[in-house]
Design an enzyme around this catalytic site. Structure first.
Site, PDB file in Angstrom:
ATOM      1  N   HIS A   1      -1.775 -10.975 -13.838  1.00 53.52           N
ATOM      2  CA  HIS A   1      -0.874 -11.833 -14.626  1.00 53.52           C
ATOM      3  C   HIS A   1      -1.091 -11.679 -16.126  1.00 53.52           C
ATOM      4  CE1 HIS A   1       0.047 -14.843 -11.104  1.00 53.52           C
ATOM      5  NE2 HIS A   1       0.539 -13.643 -10.913  1.00 53.52           N
TER       6      HIS A   1
ATOM      7  N   TYR B  97       7.217  -1.420 -15.563  1.00 52.16           N
ATOM      8  CA  TYR B  97       7.224  -2.735 -16.205  1.00 52.16           C
ATOM      9  C   TYR B  97       7.460  -2.575 -17.708  1.00 52.16           C
ATOM     10  CZ  TYR B  97       4.968  -4.201 -11.800  1.00 52.16           C
ATOM     11  OH  TYR B  97       4.661  -4.443 -10.487  1.00 52.16           O
TER      12      TYR B  97
ATOM     13  N   ILE C 284       7.481 -13.247  -3.486  1.00 52.79           N
ATOM     14  CA  ILE C 284       7.943 -14.388  -4.287  1.00 52.79           C
ATOM     15  C   ILE C 284       9.050 -13.958  -5.250  1.00 52.79           C
ATOM     16  CG2 ILE C 284       6.227 -14.269  -6.149  1.00 52.79           C
ATOM     17  CD1 ILE C 284       7.517 -17.477  -4.441  1.00 52.79           C
ATOM     18  N   ALA C 285       8.993 -12.716  -5.709  1.00 48.36           N
ATOM     19  CA  ALA C 285      10.070 -12.236  -6.597  1.00 48.36           C
ATOM     20  C   ALA C 285      11.409 -12.332  -5.872  1.00 48.36           C
ATOM     21  CB  ALA C 285       9.784 -10.808  -7.039  1.00 48.36           C
TER      22      ALA C 285
ATOM     23  N   ASP D   9      -4.839 -19.414  -4.271  1.00 47.93           N
ATOM     24  CA  ASP D   9      -3.518 -19.216  -3.677  1.00 47.93           C
ATOM     25  C   ASP D   9      -2.867 -20.537  -3.309  1.00 47.93           C
ATOM     26  OD1 ASP D   9      -1.622 -17.220  -3.025  1.00 47.93           O
ATOM     27  OD2 ASP D   9      -1.934 -17.664  -0.914  1.00 47.93           O
TER      28      ASP D   9
ATOM     29  N   LYS E 236       1.913 -18.679 -10.433  1.00 43.81           N
ATOM     30  CA  LYS E 236       0.653 -19.393 -10.344  1.00 43.81           C
ATOM     31  C   LYS E 236      -0.347 -18.585  -9.530  1.00 43.81           C
ATOM     32  CE  LYS E 236       0.102 -20.304  -6.593  1.00 43.81           C
ATOM     33  NZ  LYS E 236       0.036 -19.479  -5.343  1.00 43.81           N
TER      34      LYS E 236
ATOM     35  N   SER F 117       9.800  -2.409 -11.451  1.00 44.86           N
ATOM     36  CA  SER F 117       8.848  -2.179 -10.370  1.00 44.86           C
ATOM     37  C   SER F 117       8.042  -0.934 -10.702  1.00 44.86           C
ATOM     38  CB  SER F 117       9.603  -1.971  -9.047  1.00 44.86           C
ATOM     39  OG  SER F 117       8.715  -1.573  -8.024  1.00 44.86           O
ATOM     40  N   ARG F 118       6.849  -0.834 -10.076  1.00 42.07           N
ATOM     41  CA  ARG F 118       6.075   0.403 -10.219  1.00 42.07           C
ATOM     42  C   ARG F 118       6.757   1.534  -9.462  1.00 42.07           C
ATOM     43  NH1 ARG F 118       0.991  -1.561  -7.196  1.00 42.07           N
ATOM     44  NH2 ARG F 118       2.749  -2.173  -5.881  1.00 42.07           N
TER      45      ARG F 118
HETATM   46  N1  LIG Z   1       5.389 -20.163  -6.166  1.00 39.58           N
HETATM   47  C1  LIG Z   1       5.093 -19.875  -4.900  1.00 39.58           C
HETATM   48  O1  LIG Z   1       5.383 -20.612  -3.966  1.00 39.58           O
HETATM   49  C2  LIG Z   1       4.394 -18.604  -4.625  1.00 39.58           C
HETATM   50  C3  LIG Z   1       4.458 -18.092  -3.334  1.00 39.58           C
HETATM   51  C4  LIG Z   1       3.863 -16.880  -3.109  1.00 39.58           C
HETATM   52  C5  LIG Z   1       3.188 -16.253  -4.129  1.00 39.58           C
HETATM   53  N2  LIG Z   1       3.104 -16.796  -5.375  1.00 39.58           N
HETATM   54  C6  LIG Z   1       2.382 -16.108  -6.447  1.00 39.58           C
HETATM   55  O2  LIG Z   1       3.129 -14.963  -6.840  1.00 39.58           O
HETATM   56  C7  LIG Z   1       2.276 -13.845  -7.059  1.00 39.58           C
HETATM   57  C8  LIG Z   1       2.756 -12.683  -6.171  1.00 39.58           C
HETATM   58  O3  LIG Z   1       2.677 -13.074  -4.810  1.00 39.58           O
HETATM   59  P1  LIG Z   1       3.532 -12.347  -3.662  1.00 39.58           P
HETATM   60  O4  LIG Z   1       3.254 -13.113  -2.422  1.00 39.58           O
HETATM   61  O5  LIG Z   1       4.921 -12.134  -4.079  1.00 39.58           O
HETATM   62  O6  LIG Z   1       2.754 -10.959  -3.586  1.00 39.58           O
HETATM   63  P2  LIG Z   1       3.282  -9.562  -2.983  1.00 39.58           P
HETATM   64  O7  LIG Z   1       4.339  -9.805  -1.952  1.00 39.58           O
HETATM   65  O8  LIG Z   1       2.072  -8.800  -2.624  1.00 39.58           O
HETATM   66  O9  LIG Z   1       4.004  -8.876  -4.238  1.00 39.58           O
HETATM   67  C9  LIG Z   1       3.306  -8.583  -5.392  1.00 39.58           C
HETATM   68  C10 LIG Z   1       4.075  -7.522  -6.189  1.00 39.58           C
HETATM   69  O10 LIG Z   1       3.350  -7.264  -7.380  1.00 39.58           O
HETATM   70  C11 LIG Z   1       3.554  -5.929  -7.776  1.00 39.58           C
HETATM   71  N3  LIG Z   1       2.243  -5.306  -8.072  1.00 39.58           N
HETATM   72  C12 LIG Z   1       1.889  -4.784  -9.260  1.00 39.58           C
HETATM   73  N4  LIG Z   1       0.663  -4.264  -9.222  1.00 39.58           N
HETATM   74  C13 LIG Z   1       0.219  -4.439  -7.953  1.00 39.58           C
HETATM   75  C14 LIG Z   1      -0.971  -4.098  -7.288  1.00 39.58           C
HETATM   76  N5  LIG Z   1      -1.976  -3.459  -7.908  1.00 39.58           N
HETATM   77  N6  LIG Z   1      -1.089  -4.428  -5.990  1.00 39.58           N
HETATM   78  C15 LIG Z   1      -0.105  -5.071  -5.350  1.00 39.58           C
HETATM   79  N7  LIG Z   1       1.056  -5.427  -5.931  1.00 39.58           N
HETATM   80  C16 LIG Z   1       1.230  -5.109  -7.235  1.00 39.58           C
HETATM   81  C17 LIG Z   1       4.266  -5.219  -6.647  1.00 39.58           C
HETATM   82  O11 LIG Z   1       5.627  -5.052  -7.052  1.00 39.58           O
HETATM   83  P3  LIG Z   1       6.205  -3.585  -7.387  1.00 39.58           P
HETATM   84  O12 LIG Z   1       5.638  -2.658  -6.361  1.00 39.58           O
HETATM   85  O13 LIG Z   1       7.652  -3.788  -7.289  1.00 39.58           O
HETATM   86  O14 LIG Z   1       5.778  -3.221  -8.776  1.00 39.58           O
HETATM   87  C18 LIG Z   1       4.211  -6.195  -5.487  1.00 39.58           C
HETATM   88  O15 LIG Z   1       5.343  -6.124  -4.680  1.00 39.58           O
HETATM   89  C19 LIG Z   1       0.855 -14.335  -6.794  1.00 39.58           C
HETATM   90  O16 LIG Z   1       0.223 -14.637  -7.999  1.00 39.58           O
HETATM   91  C20 LIG Z   1       1.049 -15.595  -5.971  1.00 39.58           C
HETATM   92  O17 LIG Z   1       0.049 -16.585  -6.209  1.00 39.58           O
HETATM   93  C21 LIG Z   1       3.720 -17.954  -5.623  1.00 39.58           C
END
Ligand SMILES: NC(=O)c1ccc[n+]([C@@H]2O[C@H](COP(=O)([O-])OP(=O)(O)OC[C@H]3O[C@@H](n4cnc5c(N)ncnc54)[C@H](OP(=O)(O)O)[C@@H]3O)[C@@H](O)[C@H]2O)c1
Length: 345
Positions: free
Chosen positions: A84, A63, A21-22, A184, A102, A42-43
């Site tokens: 979060h 961070y 999502i980032a 989710d 979210k 990022s970590r």
């Molecule tokens: N608005 C929307 O439509 C939408 C869509 C998808 C997700 N989301 C929300 O966004 C959030 C992230 O979702 P995502 O799909 O982007 O997840 P993701 O692809 O798994 O990415 C999560 C990121 O969080 C960081 N992180 C820090 N501590 C972590 C840990 N212990 N384990 C795993 N990752 C960790 C990592 O970044 P670094 O390694 O760079 O530190 C990782 O790349 C969730 O809360 C989700 O509900 C929203």
């Protein structure tokens, strides 16, 4: 109301985490006037560097370093739900404004803590509930409020997809990171029912809870003010419709897939022909841009919460999700902080 951000330079965004999502958000920010990515944290230093070379900004290998960057006005928290609170706390304590993905937190107790921190530090905080900022959803909500579409009596809404095989530790399958269909995806149908019908007075839920203890599929029914009802589903196991329908006493509004950020809506009055309903203004990117623009608008105005995603709305939905999880028997370690229960506050 706090000090508005001065207008001489674009809102400086700091992106916390480099996951899926980032990256979507960063692509969307390109479409937002008055916004720039100034830093990413990022970590993993190589992930920060790769993100920065693709989307811009100064890479930080932690961070902590990100939230300490003086050019960052607002931090976008894009880590898994279970982190979060920790990551928003880091940003707020460093004096940054926060847009947090979210669900805002795992429980209403955590969400209240985060909102308390934002107040304590006099900083803006918003849950990244982009649906509430989306021009088409806003047109639908406005049209219902003005009476153009009659009085809403029913909402049917669904969001789901088949989650493919994921490695252990992936947030979608790891309960320690908040895995589960409700948090989710179910948050979107709940939010649309709340926006359209007002706060639920009663919710009942049933779910298929998998071997890991989180909900794979969930179905929720609600009763709202004036006897309106909602029927809501979320799925991690099926190619579910991802649509929403709002039935009123004068016709029907259809929100096509993906209903939480639709291209348009369709209004079909009883006995009449379908009409296309356009958004209130342009969709920026896929719609994530509209939530970023709303954050910028609020920061320029010195607001500490957005009228489109007010804290009370976020807390209400968090409270509902706590209650639904109590009904379906899904508990996370964050529940150890105590669960006040839906409607208890
Ligand atoms: N608005 C929307 O439509 C939408 C869509 C998808 C997700 N989301 C929300 O966004 C959030 C992230 O979702 P995502 O799909 O982007 O997840 P993701 O692809 O798994 O990415 C999560 C990121 O969080 C960081 N992180 C820090 N501590 C972590 C840990 N212990 N384990 C795993 N990752 C960790 C990592 O970044 P670094 O390694 O760079 O530190 C990782 O790349 C969730 O809360 C989700 O509900 C929203």
């Amino acid at each position: 109301m706090g000090h508005p951000l001065p207008a001489e330079s674009p809102i400086g965004w700091g992106i916390l985490a480099t996951g899926k999502i980032a990256q979507d958000f960063a692509r969307n920010l390109r479409e937002v006037p008055d916004a720039a990515i100034v830093a990413v944290g990022s970590r993993r230093s190589e992930a920060a560097a790769a993100f920065a070379s693709e989307y811009g900004g100064r890479p930080h290998a932690s961070y902590d370093a990100l939230v300490g960057d003086p050019d960052v006005d607002v931090v976008y928290v894009a880590s898994p739900h279970a982190l979060h609170l920790e990551h928003a706390r880091l940003a707020l304590e460093a004096g940054k404004h926060v847009l947090c993905e979210k669900p805002l937190a795992m429980t209403v107790v955590e969400a209240e803590q985060m909102i308390g921190l934002a107040r304590q530090h006099d900083r803006f905080l918003m849950e990244a509930m982009w649906t509430a900022c989306h021009p088409v959803i806003r047109a639908v909500v406005d049209g219902l409020a003005s009476g153009r579409f009659g009085t809403a009596r029913q909402v049917h809404a669904d969001l789901g997809f088949v989650v493919p095989e994921r490695p252990p530790g992936d947030r979608l399958v790891d309960p320690a990171l908040g895995a589960g269909a409700l948090l989710d995806m179910g948050i979107y149908p709940l939010t649309v029912a709340d926006l359209v019908l007002g706060p639920a007075e009663e919710l009942r839920a049933t779910a298929d809870v998998g071997p890991e203890g989180y909900d794979l599929d969930v179905a929720i029914v609600g009763r709202h003010a004036g006897g309106a009802v909602s029927a809501l589903t979320a799925s991690m196991t099926s190619a579910s419709p991802r649509t929403a329908t709002i039935a009123t006493d004068t016709g029907r509004l259809d929100l096509p897939a993906d209903f939480h950020h639709p291209t348009h809506a369709v209004w079909t009055p009883i006995g009449g022909a379908p009409e296309r309903v356009e958004g209130l203004g342009p969709v920026l990117g896929t719609g994530l841009g509209n939530e970023a623009a709303e954050v910028g608008r609020c920061l320029r105005a010195g607001l500490r919460e957005s009228p489109l995603v007010p804290h009370e709305q976020t807390l209400r939905i968090m409270r509902q999700m706590d209650e639904i999880r109590a009904q379906i028997g899904v508990r996370y370690s964050a529940d150890g902080a105590g669960r006040p229960g839906y409607g208890a506050t």
